[in-house]
Design a protein around this motif. Structure first.
Motif: not given
Length: 104
Positions: A50-75
């Motif tokens: 519902r939230e990704i595939f049928s609705s063409h989800g896309h994210l752009e990572v803004e900033s990451a921490t924790g070796d890239g296992r946590e991030f803020v993104a524009n979705y």
């Protein structure tokens, strides 16, 4: 430019999500993977469809921490439009075992 997502499992997840590739996305997850959205446990298959595939989800990572296992993104997706989101991942055996997302 250095990739802010340092974890290969999380990178595979993001790449598959952005490509709309269901097969690669499932391959990036452990068979028992779980997730939550804004603190509520969700059915991973239903939510991602519902939230990704049928609705063409896309994210752009803004900033990451924790070796890239946590991030803020524009979705963005065709259902909700664009929003600032946070993502956190648990990786096991080179695959995403759990992810938690929600508005940032």
């Amino acid at each position: 430019m250095t990739d802010p997502i340092g974890d290969p499992a999380v990178r595979a997840f993001v790449d598959a999500l952005n490509a709309g590739d269901r097969t690669a996305f499932r391959a990036a997850l452990t068979p028992d993977a779980t997730m939550s959205d804004d603190g509520t446990e969700r059915d991973l298959g239903e939510w991602t469809e519902r939230e990704i595939f049928s609705s063409h989800g896309h994210l752009e990572v803004e900033s990451a921490t924790g070796d890239g296992r946590e991030f803020v993104a524009n979705y963005a997706n065709s259902t909700w439009g664009a929003m600032r989101t946070r993502w956190a991942f648990t990786v096991r055996d080179g695959k995403v075992a759990r992810f938690e997302t929600g508005q940032a």
